[in-house]
Design an enzyme around this catalytic site. Structure first.
Site, mmCIF file in Angstrom:
data_model
loop_
_atom_site.group_PDB
_atom_site.id
_atom_site.type_symbol
_atom_site.label_atom_id
_atom_site.label_comp_id
_atom_site.label_asym_id
_atom_site.label_seq_id
_atom_site.Cartn_x
_atom_site.Cartn_y
_atom_site.Cartn_z
ATOM 1 C CB CYS A 125 99.748 37.099 17.496
ATOM 2 S SG CYS A 125 99.367 36.978 19.261
HETATM 3 N N1 NAP Z 1 95.500 41.537 20.399
HETATM 4 C C1 NAP Z 1 96.109 40.707 19.574
HETATM 5 O O1 NAP Z 1 97.284 40.913 19.201
HETATM 6 C C2 NAP Z 1 95.383 39.509 19.029
HETATM 7 C C3 NAP Z 1 96.008 38.731 18.048
HETATM 8 C C4 NAP Z 1 95.354 37.613 17.526
HETATM 9 C C5 NAP Z 1 94.085 37.283 17.992
HETATM 10 N N2 NAP Z 1 93.501 38.042 18.967
HETATM 11 C C6 NAP Z 1 92.156 37.633 19.413
HETATM 12 O O2 NAP Z 1 91.211 38.581 18.909
HETATM 13 C C7 NAP Z 1 90.114 38.712 19.820
HETATM 14 C C8 NAP Z 1 89.981 40.190 20.188
HETATM 15 O O3 NAP Z 1 91.201 40.608 20.804
HETATM 16 P P1 NAP Z 1 91.530 42.141 21.128
HETATM 17 O O4 NAP Z 1 92.964 42.182 21.453
HETATM 18 O O5 NAP Z 1 90.979 43.001 20.070
HETATM 19 O O6 NAP Z 1 90.673 42.333 22.480
HETATM 20 P P2 NAP Z 1 90.157 43.682 23.173
HETATM 21 O O7 NAP Z 1 90.981 44.839 22.787
HETATM 22 O O8 NAP Z 1 90.056 43.333 24.625
HETATM 23 O O9 NAP Z 1 88.670 43.853 22.577
HETATM 24 C C9 NAP Z 1 87.643 42.934 22.890
HETATM 25 C C10 NAP Z 1 86.363 43.304 22.150
HETATM 26 O O10 NAP Z 1 85.352 42.350 22.502
HETATM 27 C C11 NAP Z 1 84.262 43.018 23.131
HETATM 28 N N3 NAP Z 1 83.845 42.169 24.272
HETATM 29 C C12 NAP Z 1 84.547 41.943 25.401
HETATM 30 N N4 NAP Z 1 83.882 41.083 26.196
HETATM 31 C C13 NAP Z 1 82.737 40.764 25.538
HETATM 32 C C14 NAP Z 1 81.639 39.925 25.824
HETATM 33 N N5 NAP Z 1 81.560 39.243 26.978
HETATM 34 N N6 NAP Z 1 80.647 39.831 24.906
HETATM 35 C C15 NAP Z 1 80.700 40.514 23.739
HETATM 36 N N7 NAP Z 1 81.728 41.338 23.427
HETATM 37 C C16 NAP Z 1 82.728 41.450 24.304
HETATM 38 C C17 NAP Z 1 84.777 44.357 23.585
HETATM 39 O O11 NAP Z 1 83.685 45.279 23.582
HETATM 40 P P3 NAP Z 1 83.565 46.515 24.628
HETATM 41 O O12 NAP Z 1 84.965 47.068 24.795
HETATM 42 O O13 NAP Z 1 82.656 47.475 23.897
HETATM 43 O O14 NAP Z 1 82.975 45.970 25.862
HETATM 44 C C18 NAP Z 1 85.824 44.671 22.507
HETATM 45 O O15 NAP Z 1 85.183 45.187 21.349
HETATM 46 C C19 NAP Z 1 90.453 37.815 21.028
HETATM 47 O O16 NAP Z 1 89.803 36.587 20.884
HETATM 48 C C20 NAP Z 1 91.962 37.655 20.925
HETATM 49 O O17 NAP Z 1 92.431 36.461 21.520
HETATM 50 C C21 NAP Z 1 94.096 39.140 19.481
#
Ligand code: NAP
Length: 371
Positions: free
Chosen positions: A173
Site C-alpha cells: 500500500c
Molecule cells: N491490510 C492492508 O492494507 C494490506 C495492503 C496491501 C497488502 N497487504 C498484504 O495482504 C496480505 C493479507 O493482509 P490482511 O491485512 O488481509 O491480513 P489479515 O487481516 O491479518 O488476514 C490474514 C489472512 O491470512 C490467514 N492466515 C494468517 N496466518 C496464516 C498462516 N500461518 N497460514 C495460512 N493462512 C494464514 C488468516 O486466516 P485466519 O484468520 O482464518 O486464521 C487471514 O485469512 C498480507 O501479506 C499483507 O501484507 C495488506
C-alpha cells in the site's frame, strides 16, 4: 499507456464467468476481495479459504455479507490446493508473507493465474528478499526461479507485462501511493534521484485484522506516531526498486511511515530536489497530468488542490497532487489511496482484468464513499 474503455459491456452469463478463489478470505484484504469480486460482471467466486476461521460461514466472520445471496452462507474452507485447482482458474492469495510463497508455488505449478497480495514475489532480487524477509527458519526465498516470472502489479508502470502475467505480485500500500506520486517526475528527469524523502501515513487496517497492542483502539485512537523509521520498514526496498527503474539508476531514499487514527487510507508526501530550480512550478503539474491523462484510476488534482484520503475511500482511485516550494527549492509530490482497494484488493482485481483481457475498469468503476 492505454485507456480502459469507460463503456461497460453486458455482464457475462453464469456459465461464462471465470471462477475465482480467495485464499485468506477471513482477513481484511480477503474481505475486500469478496466485496469487489462479488460485484464483478465477469467472474464468479468459486471458493473461499481460511486457516483459523475455516469451518465458519463467511457472514459469521464478516457480518457485512449476511443476507447477500450465495455469499453470507458460503463456507470458509481449509486450503486444499487440489480443490482450488479443480474449482478455479484464478486465485487471489491474501496471506501473510512467507505463508504465501509456499501456496503460490503450488498453485502456479497447477497453471492457475495467481494474484499474490503478500510481499513474497515483489522484490526481484532474491538476496534482497533474504535480507528483508528472511527468518532463521526460512532464511532464503523458497522459489527464486518463480520470483523471476512474477510481474509487479502496478498497472500504471507495468501494464504490458501484466497482460500476459500468470503470477502477479500485487504491490504494497505505501509503495503504490509513493510510486504513483514520484515515478513520473523521476522518469521525466524533473527531480533528482538523490535525497528523496517519503513521509507517509496509514490507517490502522493496513496492519490486518489480528489485533496487537499497537493497533488497539486506546493505543492508536487519539495519537499519531512514526514507526519502523530510518530504513527499517520492509516497504523501503520495494519503493526503491520501482523508483530506481523510473529514474534509470539505483537510488536510496528515506521512508518514514506513520500510523494515524483512521481505518482506511494512505497519504504519501514525497520531498524531492528539482534538477533545475528555475523551472516554472507549472512544469511539475504538467508532467504528472500528461503521464496520467489516460489512466482510468489516477486523477491529477488541479494546482492548489491537495489529496485527501477521505475522497478515495472505498474506491480504486488514486488522487495525485504536486506543489513547488520555490523558497526551499523542493518539489512536493503527494498521493492519497485507500490501502485496502488501490493499495491491495482493488489493484489485484485491476491486474486480473488485464491478465484475463477484460476492460481494466470492470468491477472497479465505482466512486469513493464520502462522507
Ligand atoms: N491490510 C492492508 O492494507 C494490506 C495492503 C496491501 C497488502 N497487504 C498484504 O495482504 C496480505 C493479507 O493482509 P490482511 O491485512 O488481509 O491480513 P489479515 O487481516 O491479518 O488476514 C490474514 C489472512 O491470512 C490467514 N492466515 C494468517 N496466518 C496464516 C498462516 N500461518 N497460514 C495460512 N493462512 C494464514 C488468516 O486466516 P485466519 O484468520 O482464518 O486464521 C487471514 O485469512 C498480507 O501479506 C499483507 O501484507 C495488506
Amino acid at each position: 499507456v492505454t485507456t480502459a474503455s469507460p463503456a461497460t459491456a453486458p455482464a457475462a452469463s453464469a456459465a461464462d464467468r471465470v471462477p475465482v478463489a480467495i485464499v485468506g478470505a477471513s482477513g481484511y484484504t480477503g474481505a475486500e476481495l469478496v466485496r469487489l469480486l462479488s460485484q464483478h460482471p465477469r467472474v464468479a467466486i468459486a471458493g473461499l479459504y481460511a486457516r483459523g476461521k475455516a469451518g465458519e460461514p463467511l457472514a459469521k466472520v464478516f457480518p457485512q455479507f449476511a443476507g447477500l445471496p450465495d455469499l453470507g452462507t458460503a463456507p470458509l474452507e481449509p486450503f486444499d490446493e487440489a480443490a482450488v485447482a479443480a474449482r478455479a482458474r484464478v486465485v487471489f492469495c491474501a496471506l501473510p508473507h512467507g505463508e504465501s510463497a509456499r501456496i503460490v508455488a503450488a498453485l502456479a505449478a497447477r497453471h492457475l493465474t495467481v494474484l499474490d497480495l503478500s510481499a513474497d514475489f515483489r522484490l526481484k532480487d532474491p538476496a534482497a528478499y533474504a535480507e528483508w524477509y528472511g527468518t532463521p527458519e526460512h532464511p532464503h526465498h523458497p522459489d527464486p526461479e518463480l520470483l523471476q516470472h512474477a510481474v509487479y502489479g502496478l498497472p500504471e508502470r507495468h501494464r504490458d507485462a501484466l497482460r500476459t502475467a500468470r503470477l502477479v505480485a500485487v504491490p504494497g500500500c505505501y509503495p503504490t501511493a509513493t510510486i504513483l506520486a514520484a515515478a513520473p517526475l523521476l522518469e521525466a528527469g524533473l527531480v533528482s534521484p538523490e535525497g528523496l524523502v517519503v513521509d507517509a501515513k496509514s490507517g490502522v487496517s493496513g496492519a490486518g485484522r489480528t489485533p496487537t497492542t499497537a493497533t488497539h483502539f486506546s493505543e492508536a485512537g487519539e495519537g499519531i506516531r512514526p514507526y519502523k523509521v530510518a530504513g527499517t520498514h520492509r516497504h523501503t526496498p520495494e519503493i526503491e526498486q520501482e523508483l530506481s527503474l523510473a529514474a534509470g539508476r539505483v537510488l536510496r531514499l528515506t521512508f518514514t511511515p506513520h500510523l494515524v487514527p483512521m481505518t482506511r487510507g494512505i497519504l504519501a508526501c514525497v520531498y524531492a530536489t528539482p534538477t533545475d530550480p528555475t523551472r516554472p512550478a507549472a512544469a511539475y503539474h504538467e508532467a504528472l497530468a500528461a503521464r496520467y491523462a489516460h489512466e482510468p484510476f489516477v486523477t491529477v488534482l488541479p494546482p492548489g488542490q491537495l489529496p485527501d484520503t477521505s475522497f478515495v475511500r472505498g474506491s480504486n482511485r488514486a488522487h495525485v497532487g504536486v506543489a513547488y516550494d520555490a523558497r526551499a527549492r523542493r518539489v512536493l509530490a503527494m498521493s492519497a489511496i485507500d490501502n485496502l482497494v488501490k493499495g491491495a484488493s482493488g489493484q489485484a482485481v485491476q491486474c486480473m482484468n488485464l491478465a484475463l483481457g477484460f476492460a481494466e475498469h470492470e468491477g472497479l468503476a465505482g466512486p469513493a464513499m464520502f462522507p
